[in-house]
Design an enzyme around this catalytic site. Sequence first.
Site, PDB file in Angstrom:
ATOM      1  N   PRO A  78       0.984  -1.145   0.060  1.00 46.37           N
ATOM      2  CA  PRO A  78       0.166   0.482   0.113  1.00 46.37           C
ATOM      3  C   PRO A  78       0.523   1.537   0.261  1.00 46.37           C
ATOM      4  O   PRO A  78       1.556   1.477   0.979  1.00 46.37           O
ATOM      5  CB  PRO A  78      -1.023  -0.394   1.017  1.00 46.37           C
ATOM      6  CG  PRO A  78       0.006  -1.127   2.286  1.00 46.37           C
ATOM      7  CD  PRO A  78       0.967  -1.875   0.750  1.00 46.37           C
ATOM      8  N   GLU A  79       0.959   2.240  -1.446  1.00 43.43           N
ATOM      9  CA  GLU A  79       1.012   3.471  -0.820  1.00 43.43           C
ATOM     10  C   GLU A  79       0.134   4.189  -1.398  1.00 43.43           C
ATOM     11  O   GLU A  79      -1.042   3.517  -0.795  1.00 43.43           O
ATOM     12  CB  GLU A  79       2.165   3.167  -2.832  1.00 43.43           C
ATOM     13  CG  GLU A  79       3.478   2.454  -2.135  1.00 43.43           C
ATOM     14  CD  GLU A  79       4.192   2.440  -3.807  1.00 43.43           C
ATOM     15  OE1 GLU A  79       4.868   3.189  -4.446  1.00 43.43           O
ATOM     16  OE2 GLU A  79       4.798   1.326  -3.764  1.00 43.43           O
ATOM     17  N   ARG A 119       1.269  -9.678   7.730  1.00 43.72           N
ATOM     18  CA  ARG A 119       3.306  -9.131   8.115  1.00 43.72           C
ATOM     19  C   ARG A 119       3.264  -8.430   8.930  1.00 43.72           C
ATOM     20  O   ARG A 119       4.444  -8.812   9.659  1.00 43.72           O
ATOM     21  CB  ARG A 119       3.936  -9.222   6.885  1.00 43.72           C
ATOM     22  CG  ARG A 119       4.612 -10.151   6.273  1.00 43.72           C
ATOM     23  CD  ARG A 119       4.060  -9.656   5.191  1.00 43.72           C
ATOM     24  NE  ARG A 119       5.011  -9.624   3.931  1.00 43.72           N
ATOM     25  CZ  ARG A 119       5.363  -9.310   2.737  1.00 43.72           C
ATOM     26  NH1 ARG A 119       4.149  -9.249   2.249  1.00 43.72           N
ATOM     27  NH2 ARG A 119       6.136  -8.548   2.367  1.00 43.72           N
TER      28      ARG A 119
END
Length: 292
Positions: free
Chosen positions: A2-3, A115
Amino acid sequence: MPELPEVETIRAGLERSVAQQSIATVTVSHPRSVRRHPGGPEDFAQALLGRTITQVSRRGKYLWLAFADGDALLAHLGMSGQFRVDRPGDPPPPNTRVEFTFTTADIVLRFVDQRMFGGLSLSGGGAAQPAEIAHIAADLLSADLDWDALVAKIVAKRSGIKRVLLDQTVVSGIGNIYADESLWRARLHYDRPANTLSSSRISGLLEHAQAVLGEALAAGGTSFDALYVGVAGESGYFERSLAVYGRQGLPCPRCGTAIVREPFMGRSSFRCPKCQPRYRVEPSRPSRVEAL
DNA sequence: ACTATATCCTGTATGC
DNA sequence: TGCATACAGGATATAG
């Protein structure tokens, strides 16, 4: 990963789903996802009960749910974080770490993070902007961006230009994917020292970056796999528009040369070796000192 | 002040 | 087939 485009897609989805809702229950099923909350998981859950969400905001890759009382729930998605808006009774997606229910809406909000580089925390007084992210610079789609000041800051740096693009205290929202795409559009090598570029060249690079981010946002972001999806589980489709990222061995869309993958900053960088050649220091011309 | 690196984390892919 | 290793990389702490 995600950016900015992915986080903004999620922000908008969250705002549609949870604005004006009050939190009824909070369940933390993994402490790491709230590790930045000093009081621990139980205190985190208790502290959020009864809070009413007014809006959902974003700066760079951070987003926060602003509460009517002036506090906020600050979130970062890290590498694999997701928000999912489900119906009660829907089976929780794998790696669901935190669940919220609301007093009126018939939905369950889930923070999912395989993660666990991401996380949630309560920001006292953070509704307008959390103090925890005061160091995060404006992003290229934000109204309070000072373009000339940004160019000046970049041109003063000796680091490689990609390192600068990824520095969230310089300009926020850009990660590995959009850094590589922006550099390809600007025909720049990732390791070229920023201070060897002219201000207009840097400005041009930022315009390319702004365009890439805007196009990706319009496409709902980039989904390589199930690690990035919107709040309803939907994929973005900007991947098909990527020119270099993840495309080693495939032809450059501009010149046909095979894209290469190289390690840089402990991660992969993708570039066209012909369009983005390694920068060579200008041979300093022998300085003839006239006086001698 | 500035720059660069080590670390966190787990599912998936690859190698022997 | 099974086990080990590499890889994905955002942000922060720490080192230089």
